[in-house]
Design a protein around this motif. Structure first.
Motif, PDB file in Angstrom:
ATOM      1  N   THR A 171      24.075  -5.168   8.834  1.00 48.25           N
ATOM      2  CA  THR A 171      23.311  -4.625   7.710  1.00 48.25           C
ATOM      3  C   THR A 171      23.794  -5.344   6.465  1.00 48.25           C
ATOM      4  OG1 THR A 171      23.316  -2.501   8.803  1.00 48.25           O
ATOM      5  CG2 THR A 171      22.628  -2.541   6.519  1.00 48.25           C
ATOM      6  N   ALA A 187      21.779  -3.692   0.810  1.00 51.92           N
ATOM      7  CA  ALA A 187      20.529  -3.219   1.396  1.00 51.92           C
ATOM      8  C   ALA A 187      20.498  -1.700   1.355  1.00 51.92           C
ATOM      9  CB  ALA A 187      20.424  -3.689   2.842  1.00 51.92           C
ATOM     10  N   PHE A 193      16.655   0.495   5.921  1.00 52.07           N
ATOM     11  CA  PHE A 193      16.838  -0.736   6.702  1.00 52.07           C
ATOM     12  C   PHE A 193      16.942  -0.421   8.182  1.00 52.07           C
ATOM     13  CE2 PHE A 193      19.459  -4.095   8.528  1.00 52.07           C
ATOM     14  CZ  PHE A 193      18.811  -5.218   8.057  1.00 52.07           C
ATOM     15  N   ALA A 253      10.916  -2.734   5.900  1.00 50.93           N
ATOM     16  CA  ALA A 253      11.916  -3.731   6.284  1.00 50.93           C
ATOM     17  C   ALA A 253      12.059  -4.775   5.191  1.00 50.93           C
ATOM     18  CB  ALA A 253      11.501  -4.400   7.589  1.00 50.93           C
ATOM     19  N   SER A 264      13.830  -3.131   1.984  1.00 54.37           N
ATOM     20  CA  SER A 264      15.200  -2.639   2.087  1.00 54.37           C
ATOM     21  C   SER A 264      16.190  -3.742   2.434  1.00 54.37           C
ATOM     22  CB  SER A 264      15.276  -1.520   3.122  1.00 54.37           C
ATOM     23  OG  SER A 264      14.851  -2.001   4.363  1.00 54.37           O
ATOM     24  N   SER A 265      15.702  -4.935   2.830  1.00 54.87           N
ATOM     25  CA  SER A 265      16.627  -6.012   3.165  1.00 54.87           C
ATOM     26  C   SER A 265      17.320  -6.574   1.943  1.00 54.87           C
ATOM     27  CB  SER A 265      15.897  -7.150   3.862  1.00 54.87           C
ATOM     28  OG  SER A 265      15.398  -6.731   5.085  1.00 54.87           O
ATOM     29  N   TYR A 277      17.471  -9.176   9.831  1.00 58.18           N
ATOM     30  CA  TYR A 277      17.741  -8.352  11.009  1.00 58.18           C
ATOM     31  C   TYR A 277      18.397  -9.186  12.103  1.00 58.18           C
ATOM     32  CZ  TYR A 277      15.210  -4.418   9.154  1.00 58.18           C
ATOM     33  OH  TYR A 277      14.828  -3.364   8.390  1.00 58.18           O
TER      34      TYR A 277
END
Lengths: 172, 158, 358
Positions: C89, C93, C98, C148, C151-152, C248
């Motif tokens: 992670t 983030a 995430f 996604a 939140s990255s 990811y």
């Protein structure tokens, strides 16, 4: 408590908790996501009631349309990732009072209202019935409101195009 | 007409897309076109394309003669100093001094296989070989002398 | 002749006898859930391998041929590798969102499995708004991507998410219009009714040119909705490194990857159901003998055959066409597909009212 009731309370809890989180979230994107879960919870309750059409429309319009629009506008604004400052105490207190008053009003209405429906008159919410009602001109038909709403949407669409379209001689 | 152009656009687009799909569809169904070499497995039967450049070598004929005159055109043509030609002077039977190659030093570790030296050579003395398994344990082994010991220039090459 | 509906009926009967109706339905839900997860896993393995082989053969390569016989276990080995990888992670983030995003993408894909008829009388939930349900749920899948991407905490992810959002929202319109044309022809949203209406011929043949146009539009829109090349701007490797799933790794990445392939399967299954008759065997008008022979092929094989044919078509697109630019992408949708789709739906309506289809 049977299975149906468990599902109902689960959906209700999902809706209420995520609604609460949506208004208290410190990050604006999180608030939008919790709003999304609230709307999905409401759609779930429609599914639970066997009103599949309304549930699907709820998801198409609110989840697929409005929340995506909100998220887009959040993306386009700056500082979307920053934490919002917590509101001043005075505002929090007044918001709390307003919430309690609204809740009390709604509760009073429900308490005083005598629900006469015995649950035996079931109108089948099939797509055919909805469509016939929507375009029916007779008793219980919604043709006129339907057309009025579509006129409104058309006007909105034309307005959008006019705003988006810039005449060439002005800009260049 | 706007509408005619619009429809022409669409048919043209579909046609060109189908042309592309026909090509890939042809390759999909014709597996004999596959060009992948499964290298270590087919090491014995490996066939490299004619234009493959592995390293520079100097060709010698049966009587150990090469065609290099020692003119250093390749050395000048090389962009990164891979070739060093050491020359000497032979005495011809008539008693004249004649320039000849003593050592043709080739640094494989510097070579980029650009083929410029081969093009520069006026007598076709050097060529590109197809060997490519060059790994050795000592870097010094990569510096090679291309003319074989005791080799002479071929008769008649000026 | 054996059929899947008999097996499911038998299981239902046995469970009801053993457990009573309440617990039996709970047990059936669990079984269905496990079946869907199992199908997901198998689909992921098969489709990834299929994609790699198809791409290799189209590019005059060999493709995976080392792990297992003829490379058949390659995707299994890849899965094993992804399972043991660390799920990172990134710093900064939004951890909750995430980690939630891959599951949202996955759950949306799972929900879409419900109204698909895999074989004769073999369907998880024959909801009476089937096709509308599919359109509704598929609009949720964009949320997973947006989540996604945001939140990255990475600019590439954000750009990819925005592109993918714009793309999915706009191509949903033409996909919806082409689905609608079949609904107009059938007069029902229910998946089983749509399949039943194709007993004497598939819509793509029965509906004349308008159905064919609708099919072409559907395939293009489906390719765009699943974010695959030539519409893969959302994850354009050369521009955005990987778009929304740049950050990811490990199993979370695998979930996104799996969701993508399952979505491909689902849109192709929907396309097969609407235009190619779902599990309905190929029938020609009054050729009794021919129709009888076709009936002997099990319905599940018909369904999967058609679906995999469409998947192959989409893969063929992917490995043939170059990626579109964003303005070309939006031009294609708003200036070509949508107007054609709108004209087409009027044509379909005329065909349906006049009864010109067979």
């Amino acid at each position: 408590m049977n299975g149906s009731a468990i599902i109902f309370y689960g959906l209700g809890a999902l809706t209420l908790v995520s609604a609460l989180l949506a208004v208290t979230a410190k990050k604006i994107f999180r608030a939008a996501i919790f709003l999304l879960f609230t709307l999905i919870g409401v759609a779930g309750i429609y599914f639970w009631l066997n009103y599949e059409f309304i549930a699907a429309v709820q998801i198409v319009v609110y989840v697929g349309g409005i929340v995506v629009m909100i998220i887009f506008s959040i993306f386009l604004t700056q500082q979307s990732g920053e934490k919002l400052p917590s509101p001043p105490t005075r505002r929090m207190v007044s918001a709390l009072v307003a919430t309690i008053l609204g809740f009390a009003l709604a509760g009073l209405q429900i308490w005083q209202h005598h629900f006469t429906g015995d649950g035996k008159i079931v109108i089948e919410p099939s797509v055919l019935n909805i469509g016939k009602r929507m375009l029916g001109t007779g008793d219980g038909g919604y043709a006129l409101p339907f057309e009025v709403v579509s006129m409104l949407l058309l006007a909105a669409m034309i307005g959008c195009i006019v705003i988006a379209m810039r005449s060439n001689n002005k800009t260049t | 007409m706007f509408l005619v152009d619009y429809l022409k656009d669409i048919t043209g687009a579909i046609k060109s897309l189908l042309t592309g799909m026909r090509r890939t569809g042809y390759y999909f169904t014709h597996h004999k076109e596959i060009i992948t070499q499964q290298y270590p497995d087919n090491r014995d039967t490996l066939k490299l394309p004619e234009r493959f450049r592995g390293e520079v070598v100097m060709s010698h004929n049966e009587s150990n003669e090469h065609r290099c005159t020692g003119c250093t055109a390749c050395e000048l043509a090389c962009p990164n100093g891979t070739i060093k030609v050491v020359t000497k002077f032979d005495i011809s039977p008539e008693g004249k001094k004649k320039k000849a190659v003593d050592k043709f030093i080739y640094h494989l570790e510097l070579c980029t296989m650009c083929n410029l030296c081969i093009e520069a050579c006026p007598t076709d003395a050097i060529r590109m070989a197809q060997s490519f398994e060059h790994s050795v344990y000592d870097r010094a082994e990569l510096t090679k002398v291309l003319n074989k010991p005791g080799s002479k220039i071929e008769e008649g090459v000026e | 002749m054996w059929s899947l509906s008999k097996i499911s009926g038998l299981i239902d009967h046995w469970l009801n006898g053993k457990l009573g109706s309440g617990w039996a339905s709970v047990a059936e839900m669990v079984i269905v859930g496990l079946c869907v997860i199992g199908l997901f896993a198998i689909l992921g393995l098969v489709l990834v391998l299929m994609e790699r082989k198809v791409s290799a053969w189209m590019q005059i390569r060999l493709g995976p041929n080392r792990v297992g016989p003829k490379g058949l276990l390659q995707s299994l080995a890849d899965t094993l590798k992804l399972l043991v990888k660390e799920g990172l992670t990134p710093d900064g983030a939004d951890k909750f969102l995430f980690n939630l995003a891959p599951f949202v993408a996955m759950i949306a894909a799972m929900l879409l499995m419900a109204p698909i008829a895999f074989a004769k009388d073999f369907q998880i939930w024959d909801v009476n708004i089937g096709v509308l349900y599919i359109t509704a749920i598929s609009s949720i899948s964009v949320i997973g991507i947006l989540m996604a991407g945001w939140s990255s905490n990475n600019k590439y992810s954000l750009l990819g998410a925005m592109r993918s959002g714009a793309q999915i929202v706009s191509y949903e319109l033409s996909a919806g219009l082409s689905i609608l044309s079949i609904v107009v022809l059938t007069g029902s949203l229910k998946v089983s009714d749509i399949i039943a209406a194709q007993q004497n011929g598939w819509w793509i043949f029965k509906g004349h040119v308008p159905a064919l146009i609708a099919f072409v539009i559907f395939i293009i829109a489906a390719t765009a909705e699943t974010n695959r090349a030539p519409f893969d701007l959302a994850e354009a490797e050369s521009e955005l490194t990987a778009g929304f799933h740049t950050e990811y790794s490990g199993m979370k990445f695998a979930l996104f990857f799996l969701a993508e392939y399952v979505n491909v399967f689902i849109v192709c299954a929907i396309g097969a159901t609407l235009f190619l008759g779902g599990w309905m065997p190929f029938h020609i008008g009054s050729w009794e003998g021919f129709n009888h022979i076709m009936d002997y092929i099990p319905s599940s094989i018909w369904f999967f055959g058609k679906t995999f044919f469409l998947i192959f078509l989409i893969m063929w697109f992917r490995w043939t066409f170059p990626r579109l630019r964003i303005d070309q992408l939006l031009n294609l949708e708003w200036k070509y597909l949508l107007p054609i789709g709108m004209v087409n739906i009027i044509l379909v309506t005329i065909v349906a009212i006049k009864g010109w289809h067979f």
